[in-house]
Design an enzyme around this catalytic site. Structure first.
Site, PDB file in Angstrom:
ATOM      1  N   HIS A  15       0.605  -1.721  -0.121  1.00  0.00           N
ATOM      2  CA  HIS A  15      -0.117   0.311  -0.332  1.00  0.00           C
ATOM      3  C   HIS A  15       0.882   1.599   0.045  1.00  0.00           C
ATOM      4  CE1 HIS A  15      -3.149  -2.975   0.730  1.00  0.00           C
ATOM      5  NE2 HIS A  15      -2.411  -3.440   1.835  1.00  0.00           N
ATOM      6  N   HIS A  73       3.569  -6.942   4.299  1.00  0.00           N
ATOM      7  CA  HIS A  73       1.929  -6.707   4.741  1.00  0.00           C
ATOM      8  C   HIS A  73       1.571  -7.054   6.236  1.00  0.00           C
ATOM      9  CE1 HIS A  73       0.361  -5.711   0.387  1.00  0.00           C
ATOM     10  NE2 HIS A  73       1.244  -6.591   0.795  1.00  0.00           N
ATOM     11  N   GLU A 105       2.390 -11.509   5.711  1.00  0.00           N
ATOM     12  CA  GLU A 105       1.191 -11.195   7.224  1.00  0.00           C
ATOM     13  C   GLU A 105       1.607 -11.382   8.212  1.00  0.00           C
ATOM     14  OE1 GLU A 105      -1.362  -9.212   5.952  1.00  0.00           O
ATOM     15  OE2 GLU A 105      -2.383 -10.144   3.594  1.00  0.00           O
TER      16      GLU A 105
END
Length: 318
Positions: free
Chosen positions: A106, A199, A281
């Site tokens: 992001h 992430h 993640e």
């Protein structure tokens, strides 16, 4: 990463059929996960995921503050990618001559550029949004802040090993994105020896732990992961093992069947990669216990250290 939006649809919680690749990966991970189980058995992890008591290998500590959330509009409809952020010239070290691309998931500026990031891009199998805003903790610490912080720490650690490190973006440059297809292209053009996308998840409360996402076999349109499936699985197994060992965090309790390893074919950043690449993640931002770890600078340093050691081990072929 937030699983809100087409690029990050939550995987179905069904037990997949285990093919040869899954078995091969599973054979690489248990040694490190066994260390986790022993660690749990003696009470090392406790209720906080073990971050305060996990053994961490000696390393220089990288400092990185969270980036501002007010990236300004450059007026461009496409993020500028001519000069992806690069580290200083590589120092001497065991990774001299190796190239690692770090992709901070992001971008803090995505919130100001919803039209641009909602634009569809082709990921080979189908079209997806260019990017998403990502998730955040309940207190407002964003995934984009987290990923940049860990990426900067990881960059510093790998540079000390002599690697040439490139980041797909640095928060303010470009001001939003890049799109998922462009993130893959940066690693491809750099001929990276390893690439990783950082992430944090946005799952339900009670869902805890980390997982590493591997590219599945895809051959459609511009996507052909077949040449990198095996090497990416090797990279992911090394990272998962060292992440457990250094952070003391458990593998995900909601995907991956306790292995910390998940294979997906719906992520453009993996589908379009031509170099060994995985996502990690690091935890679930929507769970208060995981969020306490993710918002801790000391724990983020451990996360970067665990990822770094996994990459170093992979590149050494050990």
């Amino acid at each position: 990463m937030s699983y809100v939006g087409p690029e990050f649809e939550h995987p179905q919680p069904r037990r997949p059929r285990r093919g040869p690749l899954t078995v091969a990966v599973a054979a690489l991970v248990p040694g490190a996960l066994l260390g986790w189980l022993v660690y749990e058995a003696v009470g090392g992890a406790g209720g906080d995921g073990g971050a305060s008591q996990a053994t961490v290998r000696t390393s220089a500590t990288a400092t990185s503050s969270a980036p501002a959330d007010d990236a300004r509009n450059t007026g461009s409809s496409t993020p500028t990618l001519a000069s992806p952020t690069s580290s200083a010239p590589a120092a001497s070290g065991p990774l001299k001559g190796k190239v690692v691309v770090i992709d901070p998931g992001h971008n803090p500026g995505n919130f100001q550029h919803t039209t641009e990031i909602n634009r569809k891009v082709n990921i080979g199998t189908n079209s997806k949004e260019c990017d998403t805003t990502g998730t955040s903790t309940n207190s407002g610490y964003t995934e984009a802040q987290f990923t940049l912080d860990v990426s900067h720490r990881l960059e510093a650690l790998l540079e000390k090993q002599g690697a040439t490190v490139k980041l797909t973006h640095d928060g303010n440059s470009p001001a939003w994105g890049p799109c998922v297809d462009q993130r893959a292209q940066i690693g491809n053009k750099a001929h990276a020896d390893a690439a990783i996308s950082i992430h944090a998840d946005g799952s339900a409360t009670g869902n805890r732990g980390f997982h590493v996402i591997l590219p599945g076999s895809v051959h459609a349109g511009a996507a052909d992961t077949r040449p990198i499936v095996a090497s990416s699985a090797d990279l992911g197994a090394h990272i998962a093992g060292y992440f457990v060992r250094v952070t003391g965090s458990a593998p995900s309790n909601y995907v991956g069947n306790g292995t910390g390893i998940v294979t997906r074919t719906d992520l453009g950043g993996l589908n379009l990669s031509t170099v060994p690449k995985v996502f990690i993640e690091c935890g679930n931002m929507r769970d208060s216990k995981d969020a306490a770890l993710l918002t801790s600078g000391a724990w983020r340093q451990k996360a970067a250290q665990g990822i770094s050691e996994g990459i170093v081990s992979f590149l050494h072929g050990s």
